[in-house]
Design a protein around this motif. Structure first.
Motif, PDB file in Angstrom:
ATOM      1  N   LYS A 167       0.831  -1.209   0.000  1.00  0.00           N
ATOM      2  CA  LYS A 167       0.000   0.000   0.000  1.00  0.00           C
ATOM      3  C   LYS A 167       0.862   1.254   0.000  1.00  0.00           C
ATOM      4  O   LYS A 167       0.558   2.227  -0.680  1.00  0.00           O
ATOM      5  CB  LYS A 167      -0.924   0.005   1.217  1.00  0.00           C
ATOM      6  CG  LYS A 167      -2.082  -0.945   1.082  1.00  0.00           C
ATOM      7  CD  LYS A 167      -3.064  -0.786   2.233  1.00  0.00           C
ATOM      8  CE  LYS A 167      -4.274  -1.659   1.993  1.00  0.00           C
ATOM      9  NZ  LYS A 167      -5.328  -1.393   2.972  1.00  0.00           N
ATOM     10  N   SER A 168       1.939   1.247   0.763  1.00  0.00           N
ATOM     11  CA  SER A 168       2.816   2.408   0.823  1.00  0.00           C
ATOM     12  C   SER A 168       3.556   2.607  -0.498  1.00  0.00           C
ATOM     13  O   SER A 168       3.747   3.739  -0.941  1.00  0.00           O
ATOM     14  CB  SER A 168       3.828   2.249   1.964  1.00  0.00           C
ATOM     15  OG  SER A 168       3.151   2.194   3.198  1.00  0.00           O
ATOM     16  N   ALA A 169       3.981   1.521  -1.122  1.00  0.00           N
ATOM     17  CA  ALA A 169       4.679   1.617  -2.407  1.00  0.00           C
ATOM     18  C   ALA A 169       3.745   2.172  -3.482  1.00  0.00           C
ATOM     19  O   ALA A 169       4.182   2.956  -4.338  1.00  0.00           O
ATOM     20  CB  ALA A 169       5.217   0.251  -2.821  1.00  0.00           C
ATOM     21  N   ALA A 170       2.487   1.796  -3.438  1.00  0.00           N
ATOM     22  CA  ALA A 170       1.516   2.300  -4.418  1.00  0.00           C
ATOM     23  C   ALA A 170       1.337   3.811  -4.290  1.00  0.00           C
ATOM     24  O   ALA A 170       1.035   4.490  -5.268  1.00  0.00           O
ATOM     25  CB  ALA A 170       0.178   1.588  -4.244  1.00  0.00           C
ATOM     26  N   SER A 171       1.544   4.327  -3.089  1.00  0.00           N
ATOM     27  CA  SER A 171       1.420   5.768  -2.846  1.00  0.00           C
ATOM     28  C   SER A 171       2.774   6.477  -2.882  1.00  0.00           C
ATOM     29  O   SER A 171       2.870   7.651  -2.530  1.00  0.00           O
ATOM     30  CB  SER A 171       0.777   6.008  -1.474  1.00  0.00           C
ATOM     31  OG  SER A 171      -0.491   5.414  -1.416  1.00  0.00           O
ATOM     32  N   VAL A 225      17.687   3.691  13.248  1.00  0.00           N
ATOM     33  CA  VAL A 225      16.394   3.939  12.618  1.00  0.00           C
ATOM     34  C   VAL A 225      16.639   4.721  11.338  1.00  0.00           C
ATOM     35  O   VAL A 225      17.445   5.645  11.310  1.00  0.00           O
ATOM     36  CB  VAL A 225      15.474   4.746  13.564  1.00  0.00           C
ATOM     37  CG1 VAL A 225      14.148   5.049  12.903  1.00  0.00           C
ATOM     38  CG2 VAL A 225      15.269   3.986  14.862  1.00  0.00           C
ATOM     39  N   LYS A 226      15.933   4.311  10.265  1.00  0.00           N
ATOM     40  CA  LYS A 226      16.073   5.044   9.010  1.00  0.00           C
ATOM     41  C   LYS A 226      14.791   4.959   8.206  1.00  0.00           C
ATOM     42  O   LYS A 226      13.955   4.097   8.429  1.00  0.00           O
ATOM     43  CB  LYS A 226      17.253   4.528   8.200  1.00  0.00           C
ATOM     44  CG  LYS A 226      17.190   3.073   7.833  1.00  0.00           C
ATOM     45  CD  LYS A 226      18.467   2.651   7.097  1.00  0.00           C
ATOM     46  CE  LYS A 226      18.461   1.171   6.825  1.00  0.00           C
ATOM     47  NZ  LYS A 226      19.659   0.746   6.128  1.00  0.00           N
ATOM     48  N   ARG A 227      14.669   5.879   7.255  1.00  0.00           N
ATOM     49  CA  ARG A 227      13.517   5.918   6.348  1.00  0.00           C
ATOM     50  C   ARG A 227      13.935   5.247   5.049  1.00  0.00           C
ATOM     51  O   ARG A 227      14.996   5.529   4.508  1.00  0.00           O
ATOM     52  CB  ARG A 227      13.105   7.360   6.095  1.00  0.00           C
ATOM     53  CG  ARG A 227      12.659   8.049   7.370  1.00  0.00           C
ATOM     54  CD  ARG A 227      12.345   9.469   7.091  1.00  0.00           C
ATOM     55  NE  ARG A 227      11.008   9.484   6.483  1.00  0.00           N
ATOM     56  CZ  ARG A 227      10.212  10.521   6.472  1.00  0.00           C
ATOM     57  NH1 ARG A 227      10.602  11.654   6.993  1.00  0.00           N
ATOM     58  NH2 ARG A 227       9.027  10.441   5.932  1.00  0.00           N
ATOM     59  N   VAL A 228      13.076   4.372   4.564  1.00  0.00           N
ATOM     60  CA  VAL A 228      13.362   3.608   3.355  1.00  0.00           C
ATOM     61  C   VAL A 228      12.141   3.680   2.440  1.00  0.00           C
ATOM     62  O   VAL A 228      11.013   3.533   2.907  1.00  0.00           O
ATOM     63  CB  VAL A 228      13.657   2.130   3.719  1.00  0.00           C
ATOM     64  CG1 VAL A 228      13.938   1.303   2.484  1.00  0.00           C
ATOM     65  CG2 VAL A 228      14.805   2.036   4.704  1.00  0.00           C
ATOM     66  N   PRO A 229      12.355   3.873   1.149  1.00  0.00           N
ATOM     67  CA  PRO A 229      11.214   3.846   0.227  1.00  0.00           C
ATOM     68  C   PRO A 229      10.506   2.493   0.311  1.00  0.00           C
ATOM     69  O   PRO A 229      11.143   1.446   0.355  1.00  0.00           O
ATOM     70  CB  PRO A 229      11.857   4.046  -1.146  1.00  0.00           C
ATOM     71  CG  PRO A 229      13.165   4.714  -0.869  1.00  0.00           C
ATOM     72  CD  PRO A 229      13.607   4.192   0.467  1.00  0.00           C
ATOM     73  N   ALA A 230       9.202   2.518   0.347  1.00  0.00           N
ATOM     74  CA  ALA A 230       8.417   1.284   0.475  1.00  0.00           C
ATOM     75  C   ALA A 230       8.687   0.332  -0.683  1.00  0.00           C
ATOM     76  O   ALA A 230       8.678  -0.885  -0.510  1.00  0.00           O
ATOM     77  CB  ALA A 230       6.936   1.614   0.574  1.00  0.00           C
TER      78      ALA A 230
END
Length: 59
Positions: free
Chosen positions: A29-33, A46-51
């Motif tokens: 769902k996150s990758a679709a958005s 902790v890190k942010r990663v593209p879905a």
């Protein structure tokens, strides 16, 4: 006693399968958005990663 351990092992496996299924659905769902997800590694970083990047790890 052996039967109790077998039941616990089966339950643990079912719980892990459910968690994996839920995480995959969240990544889809996150990758679709075109969103990012926040993850933590085994060292506590902790890190942010593209879905989309995480979704590739499920396949």
């Amino acid at each position: 006693m052996e039967n109790k351990k077998k039941n616990i092992d089966e339950l643990s496996e079912k719980v892990l399968q459910g968690i994996t299924k839920a995480l995959k659905k969240l990544a889809e769902k996150s990758a679709a958005s075109n969103k990012e997800l926040v993850i933590g590694d085994k060292y506590g970083n902790v890190k942010r990663v593209p879905a989309k990047e995480l979704l590739h790890k499920f396949k």
